[in-house]
Write a protein that holds these residues in place. Structure first.
Motif, mmCIF file in Angstrom:
data_model
loop_
_atom_site.group_PDB
_atom_site.id
_atom_site.type_symbol
_atom_site.label_atom_id
_atom_site.label_comp_id
_atom_site.label_asym_id
_atom_site.label_seq_id
_atom_site.Cartn_x
_atom_site.Cartn_y
_atom_site.Cartn_z
ATOM 1 N N ALA A 29 0.230 4.338 -7.781
ATOM 2 C CA ALA A 29 -1.441 4.046 -8.126
ATOM 3 C C ALA A 29 -1.793 2.597 -7.062
ATOM 4 C CB ALA A 29 -1.183 3.371 -9.567
ATOM 5 N N ALA A 30 -0.552 1.641 -6.900
ATOM 6 C CA ALA A 30 -1.140 0.091 -6.203
ATOM 7 C C ALA A 30 -1.272 0.482 -4.639
ATOM 8 C CB ALA A 30 0.589 -0.004 -5.295
ATOM 9 N N ARG A 35 -5.434 1.545 -1.029
ATOM 10 C CA ARG A 35 -6.513 2.280 -0.019
ATOM 11 C C ARG A 35 -7.765 2.088 -0.609
ATOM 12 N NH1 ARG A 35 -9.163 6.948 0.416
ATOM 13 N NH2 ARG A 35 -7.994 7.692 -1.743
ATOM 14 N N ARG A 36 -9.024 1.797 -1.774
ATOM 15 C CA ARG A 36 -9.553 1.747 -2.382
ATOM 16 C C ARG A 36 -10.239 0.715 -2.416
ATOM 17 N NH1 ARG A 36 -11.633 6.479 -5.551
ATOM 18 N NH2 ARG A 36 -9.712 7.979 -5.077
ATOM 19 N N GLY A 37 -9.113 -0.502 -2.444
ATOM 20 C CA GLY A 37 -10.107 -1.832 -2.152
ATOM 21 C C GLY A 37 -9.994 -2.332 -3.370
ATOM 22 N N ALA A 38 -9.348 -1.811 -4.363
ATOM 23 C CA ALA A 38 -9.434 -1.742 -5.909
ATOM 24 C C ALA A 38 -8.564 -2.536 -6.191
ATOM 25 C CB ALA A 38 -9.315 -0.075 -6.346
ATOM 26 N N GLU A 39 -8.825 -3.234 -8.027
ATOM 27 C CA GLU A 39 -8.315 -3.400 -9.184
ATOM 28 C C GLU A 39 -7.234 -2.218 -9.602
ATOM 29 O OE1 GLU A 39 -10.233 -4.988 -11.984
ATOM 30 O OE2 GLU A 39 -11.441 -6.585 -10.814
ATOM 31 N N LEU A 40 -5.619 -2.786 -9.507
ATOM 32 C CA LEU A 40 -4.499 -2.339 -10.227
ATOM 33 C C LEU A 40 -4.511 -2.875 -11.067
ATOM 34 C CD1 LEU A 40 -1.960 -0.605 -9.237
ATOM 35 C CD2 LEU A 40 -0.759 -2.106 -9.091
ATOM 36 N N TRP A 41 -4.599 -2.117 -12.234
ATOM 37 C CA TRP A 41 -4.291 -2.097 -14.474
ATOM 38 C C TRP A 41 -3.158 -1.250 -14.474
ATOM 39 C CZ3 TRP A 41 -8.073 -3.690 -17.532
ATOM 40 C CH2 TRP A 41 -9.320 -4.736 -16.857
ATOM 41 N N PRO A 42 -2.166 -2.184 -14.623
ATOM 42 C CA PRO A 42 -0.994 -1.473 -14.990
ATOM 43 C C PRO A 42 -0.795 -1.291 -16.474
ATOM 44 C CG PRO A 42 -0.214 -3.201 -14.070
ATOM 45 C CD PRO A 42 -1.843 -3.280 -13.865
#
Length: 177
Positions: A29-30, A35-42
């Protein structure tokens, strides 16, 4: 809305429990968030030890809810520290601790069409019937793309070594390679 604002709204939501499969999903996920320039929400989802029904019946459980919530939060922080260290994942991180059932809570968290939900796919072989319920729920109920991450090959090797140790069988060098 600028292009940067649109990019910031993309989220990669990942279920984390601390198991080897969830750590593998967290790492994937990280990488996907970078890769997407997104936020990571664990997201760590927890339930009272004997389930919701038992918690409602017991008056003592009302007093323990804050402690269970604190323990869940600490477990998430420990997993994130173990996986990413002080450097972090390299993307904005928004950890979330949710009380509920894992599949439903993950689908509810990843509620935007442009979200990506990452889950561990469970075990292979005959164990599959007993595991993977969360992944199956997410795959069939999510309104966003779901990435089901297969277990690490290391997981099968570690499980085999654990079984041999618990049965007091000798480990040869072939079983460890």
């Amino acid at each position: 809305m600028s292009g940067d604002d649109a990019c910031a709204s993309v989220r990669v939501v990942v279920g984390v429990s601390g198991s080897l499969g969830s750590v593998t999903a967290l790492c994937r996920a990280a990488a996907e968030a970078r890769r997407r320039g997104a936020e990571l929400w664990p997201v760590l989802v927890w339930q009272p030890p004997d389930g919701e029904l038992a918690a409602r019946r017991s008056p003592a459980s009302v007093l323990l809810v804050d402690e269970w919530q604190r323990l869940a939060r600490q477990r998430l922080l420990d997993v994130l520290e173990e996986v990413f260290g002080a450097a972090g994942p390299g993307v904005p991180l928004h950890g979330l601790v949710v009380r509920g059932t894992p599949g439903l809570s993950l689908v509810d968290t990843a509620d935007r069409e442009d979200d990506v939900l990452v889950v561990g796919a469970g075990r292979r072989g005959w164990h599959r019937a007993l595991s993977g319920r969360v992944a199956r729920y997410c795959l069939s109920h999510a309104h966003c793309p779901v990435l089901a991450v297969p277990p690490s090959p290391l997981e099968a090797t570690l499980a085999s070594a654990h079984r041999r140790n618990s049965w007091h069988l000798p480990l040869g060098s072939r079983q460890l390679s």
